[in-house]
Design a protein around this motif. Structure first.
Motif, PDB file in Angstrom:
ATOM      1  N   THR A   1    -112.007  18.365 -39.100  1.00  0.00           N
ATOM      2  CA  THR A   1    -113.375  18.427 -38.571  1.00  0.00           C
ATOM      3  C   THR A   1    -113.450  18.702 -37.079  1.00  0.00           C
ATOM      4  OG1 THR A   1    -113.320  16.011 -38.358  1.00  0.00           O
ATOM      5  CG2 THR A   1    -114.359  16.907 -40.334  1.00  0.00           C
ATOM      6  N   GLY A   2    -112.356  19.167 -36.447  1.00  0.00           N
ATOM      7  CA  GLY A   2    -112.408  19.374 -35.004  1.00  0.00           C
ATOM      8  C   GLY A   2    -112.630  18.060 -34.299  1.00  0.00           C
ATOM      9  N   SER A   3    -113.647  17.992 -33.452  1.00  0.00           N
ATOM     10  CA  SER A   3    -113.941  16.750 -32.736  1.00  0.00           C
ATOM     11  C   SER A   3    -114.974  15.880 -33.442  1.00  0.00           C
ATOM     12  CB  SER A   3    -114.442  17.069 -31.318  1.00  0.00           C
ATOM     13  OG  SER A   3    -115.644  17.821 -31.375  1.00  0.00           O
ATOM     14  N   ASP A   4    -115.563  16.380 -34.535  1.00  0.00           N
ATOM     15  CA  ASP A   4    -116.594  15.631 -35.242  1.00  0.00           C
ATOM     16  C   ASP A   4    -115.991  14.528 -36.101  1.00  0.00           C
ATOM     17  OD1 ASP A   4    -118.504  17.317 -34.184  1.00  0.00           O
ATOM     18  OD2 ASP A   4    -118.561  18.623 -35.952  1.00  0.00           O
ATOM     19  N   LEU A   5    -116.738  13.465 -36.282  1.00  0.00           N
ATOM     20  CA  LEU A   5    -116.357  12.443 -37.238  1.00  0.00           C
ATOM     21  C   LEU A   5    -116.668  12.926 -38.654  1.00  0.00           C
ATOM     22  CD1 LEU A   5    -117.657   9.174 -35.516  1.00  0.00           C
ATOM     23  CD2 LEU A   5    -115.317  10.066 -35.549  1.00  0.00           C
ATOM     24  N   PRO A   6    -115.946  12.437 -39.649  1.00  0.00           N
ATOM     25  CA  PRO A   6    -116.247  12.815 -41.032  1.00  0.00           C
ATOM     26  C   PRO A   6    -117.681  12.468 -41.396  1.00  0.00           C
ATOM     27  CG  PRO A   6    -114.144  11.679 -40.906  1.00  0.00           C
ATOM     28  CD  PRO A   6    -114.776  11.532 -39.561  1.00  0.00           C
ATOM     29  N   ASP A   7    -118.340  13.379 -42.115  1.00  0.00           N
ATOM     30  CA  ASP A   7    -119.741  13.184 -42.475  1.00  0.00           C
ATOM     31  C   ASP A   7    -120.018  13.938 -43.773  1.00  0.00           C
ATOM     32  OD1 ASP A   7    -122.497  13.067 -42.718  1.00  0.00           O
ATOM     33  OD2 ASP A   7    -122.890  13.481 -40.607  1.00  0.00           O
ATOM     34  N   LEU A   8    -120.300  13.214 -44.834  1.00  0.00           N
ATOM     35  CA  LEU A   8    -120.556  13.841 -46.132  1.00  0.00           C
ATOM     36  C   LEU A   8    -121.907  14.530 -46.203  1.00  0.00           C
ATOM     37  CD1 LEU A   8    -119.202  11.071 -48.540  1.00  0.00           C
ATOM     38  CD2 LEU A   8    -118.058  13.189 -47.876  1.00  0.00           C
ATOM     39  N   GLU A   9    -122.791  14.240 -45.252  1.00  0.00           N
ATOM     40  CA  GLU A   9    -124.136  14.803 -45.277  1.00  0.00           C
ATOM     41  C   GLU A   9    -124.286  16.039 -44.399  1.00  0.00           C
ATOM     42  OE1 GLU A   9    -126.272  13.524 -47.367  1.00  0.00           O
ATOM     43  OE2 GLU A   9    -124.865  11.926 -47.901  1.00  0.00           O
ATOM     44  N   ALA A  10    -123.338  16.262 -43.484  1.00  0.00           N
ATOM     45  CA  ALA A  10    -123.476  17.349 -42.509  1.00  0.00           C
ATOM     46  C   ALA A  10    -123.045  18.676 -43.122  1.00  0.00           C
ATOM     47  CB  ALA A  10    -122.656  17.056 -41.260  1.00  0.00           C
ATOM     48  N   ARG A  11    -123.897  19.653 -43.042  1.00  0.00           N
ATOM     49  CA  ARG A  11    -123.650  20.956 -43.673  1.00  0.00           C
ATOM     50  C   ARG A  11    -122.421  21.649 -43.081  1.00  0.00           C
ATOM     51  NH1 ARG A  11    -125.624  26.084 -42.331  1.00  0.00           N
ATOM     52  NH2 ARG A  11    -125.659  27.576 -44.057  1.00  0.00           N
ATOM     53  N   ARG A  12    -122.207  21.508 -41.795  1.00  0.00           N
ATOM     54  CA  ARG A  12    -121.097  22.209 -41.149  1.00  0.00           C
ATOM     55  C   ARG A  12    -119.847  21.330 -41.009  1.00  0.00           C
ATOM     56  NH1 ARG A  12    -122.539  27.073 -39.111  1.00  0.00           N
ATOM     57  NH2 ARG A  12    -124.762  27.514 -38.924  1.00  0.00           N
ATOM     58  N   ASN A  13    -119.840  20.190 -41.644  1.00  0.00           N
ATOM     59  CA  ASN A  13    -118.703  19.286 -41.599  1.00  0.00           C
ATOM     60  C   ASN A  13    -117.865  19.511 -42.856  1.00  0.00           C
ATOM     61  OD1 ASN A  13    -117.280  16.541 -42.003  1.00  0.00           O
ATOM     62  ND2 ASN A  13    -118.217  16.295 -39.981  1.00  0.00           N
ATOM     63  N   SER A  14    -116.543  19.579 -42.702  1.00  0.00           N
ATOM     64  CA  SER A  14    -115.697  19.858 -43.862  1.00  0.00           C
ATOM     65  C   SER A  14    -115.806  18.789 -44.935  1.00  0.00           C
ATOM     66  CB  SER A  14    -114.240  19.999 -43.409  1.00  0.00           C
ATOM     67  OG  SER A  14    -114.089  21.122 -42.574  1.00  0.00           O
ATOM     68  N   TRP A  15    -116.153  17.577 -44.553  1.00  0.00           N
ATOM     69  CA  TRP A  15    -116.366  16.541 -45.554  1.00  0.00           C
ATOM     70  C   TRP A  15    -117.640  16.846 -46.355  1.00  0.00           C
ATOM     71  CZ3 TRP A  15    -113.561  11.629 -45.925  1.00  0.00           C
ATOM     72  CH2 TRP A  15    -112.388  11.644 -45.160  1.00  0.00           C
ATOM     73  N   GLY A  16    -118.632  17.430 -45.701  1.00  0.00           N
ATOM     74  CA  GLY A  16    -119.830  17.861 -46.398  1.00  0.00           C
ATOM     75  C   GLY A  16    -119.531  18.975 -47.384  1.00  0.00           C
ATOM     76  N   LEU A  17    -118.537  19.823 -47.057  1.00  0.00           N
ATOM     77  CA  LEU A  17    -118.120  20.877 -47.977  1.00  0.00           C
ATOM     78  C   LEU A  17    -117.551  20.276 -49.257  1.00  0.00           C
ATOM     79  CD1 LEU A  17    -117.657  23.937 -48.440  1.00  0.00           C
ATOM     80  CD2 LEU A  17    -115.446  23.675 -47.294  1.00  0.00           C
ATOM     81  N   MET A  18    -116.809  19.191 -49.118  1.00  0.00           N
ATOM     82  CA  MET A  18    -116.308  18.503 -50.313  1.00  0.00           C
ATOM     83  C   MET A  18    -117.455  17.929 -51.131  1.00  0.00           C
ATOM     84  SD  MET A  18    -112.891  16.327 -49.342  1.00  0.00           S
ATOM     85  CE  MET A  18    -113.698  15.283 -48.127  1.00  0.00           C
ATOM     86  N   ALA A  19    -118.369  17.230 -50.444  1.00  0.00           N
ATOM     87  CA  ALA A  19    -119.451  16.532 -51.142  1.00  0.00           C
ATOM     88  C   ALA A  19    -120.419  17.490 -51.812  1.00  0.00           C
ATOM     89  CB  ALA A  19    -120.213  15.645 -50.156  1.00  0.00           C
ATOM     90  N   GLY A  20    -120.536  18.699 -51.254  1.00  0.00           N
ATOM     91  CA  GLY A  20    -121.462  19.678 -51.801  1.00  0.00           C
ATOM     92  C   GLY A  20    -120.765  20.679 -52.699  1.00  0.00           C
ATOM     93  N   PRO A  21    -120.450  21.874 -52.191  1.00  0.00           N
ATOM     94  CA  PRO A  21    -119.953  22.952 -53.057  1.00  0.00           C
ATOM     95  C   PRO A  21    -118.687  22.630 -53.849  1.00  0.00           C
ATOM     96  CG  PRO A  21    -120.621  23.814 -50.923  1.00  0.00           C
ATOM     97  CD  PRO A  21    -120.696  22.332 -50.809  1.00  0.00           C
ATOM     98  N   ILE A  22    -117.688  21.992 -53.225  1.00  0.00           N
ATOM     99  CA  ILE A  22    -116.449  21.727 -53.956  1.00  0.00           C
ATOM    100  C   ILE A  22    -116.717  20.777 -55.123  1.00  0.00           C
ATOM    101  CG2 ILE A  22    -114.157  20.674 -53.814  1.00  0.00           C
ATOM    102  CD1 ILE A  22    -114.313  23.397 -52.460  1.00  0.00           C
TER     103      ILE A  22
END
Length: 343
Positions: free
Chosen positions: A224-245
């Motif tokens: 996530t670069g400098s961002d903290l993990p976030d399942l709700e954030a569209r541009r956060n890789s954790w959000g990519l897991m929670a959504g499309p993946i």
């Protein structure tokens, strides 16, 4: 964390990775060249931190460098035996095609015969299942050019995954198979300096190729670069897991399968675009907390143990819990604090 695939069905066998595990991911090259004393010292330090799970590479190209009938298990044997001494289990990531098996005889490429990969996996499982290894990750970041040259190919990968599954399950029916940790690429770029296939496109093609029954969990690398993990954030890789993946898995009937975070971390070359050491520690703690409270997430492997160098411009040098001269970063204390609370 979620239920890790087959291991949850009928009870986990010895050697199965618990769904709440927090382990370390350390590349083979960071381990293989150490002498025995240094390797033991490193594993002793893992154990001192409370680490019980290590993800590292089982390099097909090294083991069978001399041909399909040759086997040199030396690197992996040393790691597995040293890990056992300190009560640490190993998750092998099996990849890298030997030259004799290349599809293109002139350059690195997927194997011309996927069954050769299956035969290698069968030999590996027969060797290491008796030593307590019952979980296998099939390749590392196969949606990137670097690990899957000359360009990522989900059709070729699906063929390897199917052969791997047949071989592993024949040799160790209760084993858990993890689809190789996908890089969190959000767009498909097949030209330029860094070809990649978007994780969602890659996974969809693997399913389309009929490989959905060939894995028990999906591996993913949500940096996530400098961002903290976030399942709700569209541009956060954790959000990519929670959504499309996650959506793709559910659409294909795999709601019960977990996503395993087989790599996550952050480089601390702050002057070269990385994060501060304090932020790295925050990310470690936040990623573990989020994984713990998310039912469909499985084990988390933090990358990595020690910095590989000190080039300010090279982010790959700076992912360690420790500096290259063995100074602990705050992330080490964060890891120790978490592991001290686990049974």
């Amino acid at each position: 964390m979620g239920t890790p695939g087959t291991a949850s069905e009928g009870g986990a066998q010895p050697g199965a990775i618990p769904d709440d595990a927090l382990g370390l991911a350390v590349g083979l090259d960071a381990l293989r060249w150490q002498d025995s004393l240094d390797l033991r010292a490193e594993f002793a330090d893992y154990a001192a931190m409370g680490v019980r799970w290590l993800r590292t590479d089982l390099n097909w190209a090294s083991v069978q460098a001399q041909g399909p009938d040759s086997f040199d298990w030396g690197d992996m044997d040393r790691i597995v035996e040293t890990a056992k001494t300190f009560g640490i289990q190993v998750l092998p990531v099996v990849g890298a095609t030997p030259e004799w098996a290349w599809q293109d005889p002139e350059s690195p490429s997927p194997p011309k015969d996927p069954k050769a990969y299956g035969r290698f996996l069968k030999a590996a499982v027969e060797r290491y299942a008796p030593r307590g290894i019952h979980t296998w990750e099939i390749w590392n970041e196969p949606n990137l050019k670097g690990p899957f040259p000359p360009r990522p190919d989900p059709v070729a990968y699906a063929a390897l995954l199917k052969e791997a599954s047949l071989a592993i399950r024949a040799a160790d029916p209760g084993a858990t198979i993890v689809l190789g940790g996908l890089a969190a690429a959000t767009s498909t770029r097949l030209f330029g300096n860094s070809p990649a296939i978007a994780a969602v496109d890659f996974l969809e093609t693997v399913y389309a190729e009929g490989a959905g029954d060939s894995f028990d969990a999906v591996g993913f690398h949500p940096y996530t670069g400098s961002d903290l993990p976030d399942l709700e954030a569209r541009r956060n890789s954790w959000g990519l897991m929670a959504g499309p993946i996650r959506d793709i898995m559910i659409a294909h009937g795999d709601k019960a399968k977990a996503i395993w975070i087989t790599e996550y971390g952050a480089p601390t070359n702050e002057d070269g675009g990385g994060v501060s050491e304090a932020r790295q520690a925050e990310q470690l703690a936040a990623s573990h907390a989020l994984a713990q409270e998310t039912p469909w997430l499985g084990p988390l492997f933090w990358y990595s143990y020690r910095d590989l160098g000190n080039d300010p411009s090279d982010r790959e040098d700076w992912f360690g819990l420790m500096t290259g001269d063995n100074r602990p970063k705050p992330a080490r204390a964060a890891l120790e604090s978490i592991l001290s609370r686990q049974p």
